[in-house]
Design a protein around this motif. Structure first.
Motif, mmCIF file in Angstrom:
data_model
loop_
_atom_site.group_PDB
_atom_site.id
_atom_site.type_symbol
_atom_site.label_atom_id
_atom_site.label_comp_id
_atom_site.label_asym_id
_atom_site.label_seq_id
_atom_site.Cartn_x
_atom_site.Cartn_y
_atom_site.Cartn_z
ATOM 1 N N LYS A 2 -10.018 -6.199 -9.098
ATOM 2 C CA LYS A 2 -9.302 -6.783 -7.963
ATOM 3 C C LYS A 2 -8.396 -5.765 -7.275
ATOM 4 O O LYS A 2 -8.336 -5.701 -6.039
ATOM 5 N N LYS A 3 -7.705 -4.948 -8.055
ATOM 6 C CA LYS A 3 -6.809 -3.961 -7.463
ATOM 7 C C LYS A 3 -7.594 -2.976 -6.603
ATOM 8 O O LYS A 3 -7.163 -2.615 -5.493
ATOM 9 N N GLY A 4 -8.749 -2.547 -7.085
ATOM 10 C CA GLY A 4 -9.571 -1.625 -6.329
ATOM 11 C C GLY A 4 -10.091 -2.241 -5.051
ATOM 12 O O GLY A 4 -10.162 -1.578 -4.005
ATOM 13 N N ILE A 5 -10.452 -3.522 -5.111
ATOM 14 C CA ILE A 5 -10.917 -4.231 -3.918
ATOM 15 C C ILE A 5 -9.799 -4.322 -2.890
ATOM 16 O O ILE A 5 -9.998 -4.040 -1.701
ATOM 17 N N ASP A 6 -8.614 -4.711 -3.343
ATOM 18 C CA ASP A 6 -7.471 -4.840 -2.430
ATOM 19 C C ASP A 6 -7.133 -3.511 -1.767
ATOM 20 O O ASP A 6 -6.841 -3.458 -0.562
ATOM 21 N N GLU A 7 -7.185 -2.439 -2.528
ATOM 22 C CA GLU A 7 -6.880 -1.122 -1.972
ATOM 23 C C GLU A 7 -7.926 -0.696 -0.945
ATOM 24 O O GLU A 7 -7.584 -0.141 0.115
ATOM 25 N N ALA A 8 -9.196 -0.958 -1.235
ATOM 26 C CA ALA A 8 -10.267 -0.600 -0.311
ATOM 27 C C ALA A 8 -10.169 -1.403 0.979
ATOM 28 O O ALA A 8 -10.358 -0.858 2.077
ATOM 29 N N LEU A 9 -9.872 -2.686 0.860
ATOM 30 C CA LEU A 9 -9.707 -3.528 2.053
ATOM 31 C C LEU A 9 -8.528 -3.050 2.896
ATOM 32 O O LEU A 9 -8.609 -3.013 4.132
ATOM 33 N N PHE A 10 -7.446 -2.678 2.234
ATOM 34 C CA PHE A 10 -6.253 -2.186 2.933
ATOM 35 C C PHE A 10 -6.584 -0.942 3.752
ATOM 36 O O PHE A 10 -6.200 -0.823 4.918
ATOM 37 N N LYS A 11 -7.323 -0.011 3.154
ATOM 38 C CA LYS A 11 -7.693 1.223 3.851
ATOM 39 C C LYS A 11 -8.581 0.933 5.051
ATOM 40 O O LYS A 11 -8.397 1.513 6.130
ATOM 41 N N PHE A 27 -17.962 -7.269 3.100
ATOM 42 C CA PHE A 27 -17.804 -6.146 2.181
ATOM 43 C C PHE A 27 -18.691 -6.394 0.962
ATOM 44 O O PHE A 27 -18.557 -7.410 0.270
ATOM 45 N N THR A 28 -19.601 -5.455 0.703
ATOM 46 C CA THR A 28 -20.603 -5.626 -0.343
ATOM 47 C C THR A 28 -20.263 -4.841 -1.613
ATOM 48 O O THR A 28 -19.363 -4.001 -1.614
ATOM 49 N N LYS A 29 -21.006 -5.147 -2.677
ATOM 50 C CA LYS A 29 -20.930 -4.428 -3.953
ATOM 51 C C LYS A 29 -19.536 -4.488 -4.593
ATOM 52 O O LYS A 29 -19.081 -3.549 -5.241
ATOM 53 N N THR A 30 -18.850 -5.613 -4.412
ATOM 54 C CA THR A 30 -17.488 -5.736 -4.936
ATOM 55 C C THR A 30 -17.449 -5.880 -6.448
ATOM 56 O O THR A 30 -16.387 -5.732 -7.057
ATOM 57 N N ASP A 31 -18.597 -6.165 -7.067
ATOM 58 C CA ASP A 31 -18.633 -6.308 -8.527
ATOM 59 C C ASP A 31 -18.362 -4.987 -9.230
ATOM 60 O O ASP A 31 -18.062 -4.968 -10.438
ATOM 61 N N LYS A 32 -18.437 -3.873 -8.511
ATOM 62 C CA LYS A 32 -18.209 -2.565 -9.106
ATOM 63 C C LYS A 32 -16.727 -2.207 -9.205
ATOM 64 O O LYS A 32 -16.366 -1.183 -9.793
ATOM 65 N N ILE A 85 -20.371 -3.740 4.959
ATOM 66 C CA ILE A 85 -19.625 -2.526 4.628
ATOM 67 C C ILE A 85 -19.579 -2.380 3.106
ATOM 68 O O ILE A 85 -19.159 -3.306 2.406
ATOM 69 N N ASP A 86 -20.005 -1.237 2.600
ATOM 70 C CA ASP A 86 -19.921 -0.956 1.161
ATOM 71 C C ASP A 86 -18.461 -0.699 0.800
ATOM 72 O O ASP A 86 -17.868 0.286 1.225
ATOM 73 N N ILE A 87 -17.885 -1.596 0.015
ATOM 74 C CA ILE A 87 -16.460 -1.500 -0.303
ATOM 75 C C ILE A 87 -16.148 -0.299 -1.199
ATOM 76 O O ILE A 87 -14.988 0.120 -1.308
ATOM 77 N N ASN A 88 -17.163 0.284 -1.820
ATOM 78 C CA ASN A 88 -16.954 1.420 -2.714
ATOM 79 C C ASN A 88 -16.880 2.754 -1.984
ATOM 80 O O ASN A 88 -16.592 3.782 -2.588
ATOM 81 N N VAL A 89 -17.135 2.737 -0.687
ATOM 82 C CA VAL A 89 -17.152 3.962 0.119
ATOM 83 C C VAL A 89 -15.957 3.951 1.072
ATOM 84 O O VAL A 89 -15.678 2.935 1.708
#
Length: 208
Positions: A149-158, A141-146, A113-117
């Motif tokens: 941490k806050k953005g990753i946590d929010e994307a995972l939550f959604k 979840f891929t492409k997490t380097d973009k 899963i692209d974490i940026n989408v």
């Protein structure tokens, strides 16, 4: 896990043509632009093991790579958004479903899963189908380097909240990046644990 050898074992058009060898298999699948080839190359420490292309839908067969002569990494065609004909999309669907539903040696499927989408309906439909068929899978979840941490946590939550609309329990998940190699050790620890149980069961003749 130390990668000593990775051998390309072949490309196959259907599950019936896949190798009939008693080795545990781990399939990797996701939407056509999810970064699957980059992740596979990162995991296996090879630059061009899986072909990376700017054009989605490059993988059109069931591709086998034998790792350390002990297990198979299976690169499946991506689902959705590939610029191919409707006829070929239909055949990809049958190929993927046939493999996932009937492959004897498949131990687990890594759904990327692209974490940026934001959560996509096509991903949810695929995960729901996997659950309905009782096919074991985990999320990567891929492409997490973009993201920070806050953005990753929010994307995972959604994404988790979207799954919980249907699922009572969430699958195991890994957070990865082909750029900085995040998630590599965790994924291999997961595979190693399953491999140990697989070969114990094989000795006990649980696989027939």
């Amino acid at each position: 896990m130390i990668i000593k050898t990775v051998e390309f074992a072949g490309s196959f058009p259907s599950v019936k043509k896949c190798p009939d060898k008693a080795l545990p298999e781990y399939a990797f699948i996701g939407r056509s632009n999810v970064g699957k080839s980059s992740l596979i190359n990162m995991l296996c420490e090879r630059k061009d093991l899986a072909k990376v292309s700017k054009q989605p839908g490059k993988t059109q067969m069931i591709n086998y790579f034998t790792v350390n002569e002990r297990w198979n990494l299976v690169d499946l065609p991506g689902y959705g958004f590939a610029k191919v004909s409707k006829k070929h999309r239909a055949s990809f669907g049958k190929m993927i479903e046939g493999y996932l539903d009937r492959r004897k040696w498949l131990q687990c499927t890594f759904v990327l899963i692209d974490i940026n989408v934001p959560p996509q309906r096509i991903d949810m439909d695929f995960l729901n189908w996997m659950g309905h068929m009782g096919i074991p899978f985990v999320l990567v979840f891929t492409k997490t380097d973009k993201l920070k941490k806050k953005g990753i946590d929010e994307a995972l939550f959604k994404f988790r909240n979207e799954m919980l609309k249907v699922w009572a329990e969430l699958p195991e998940e890994f957070v990865s990046s082909a750029v900085n190699k995040n998630g590599r050790e965790e994924i291999f620890e997961f595979i190693t644990d399953i491999n140990e149980q697989f070969f114990e069961d094989l000795k006990a003749n649980h696989y027939k």
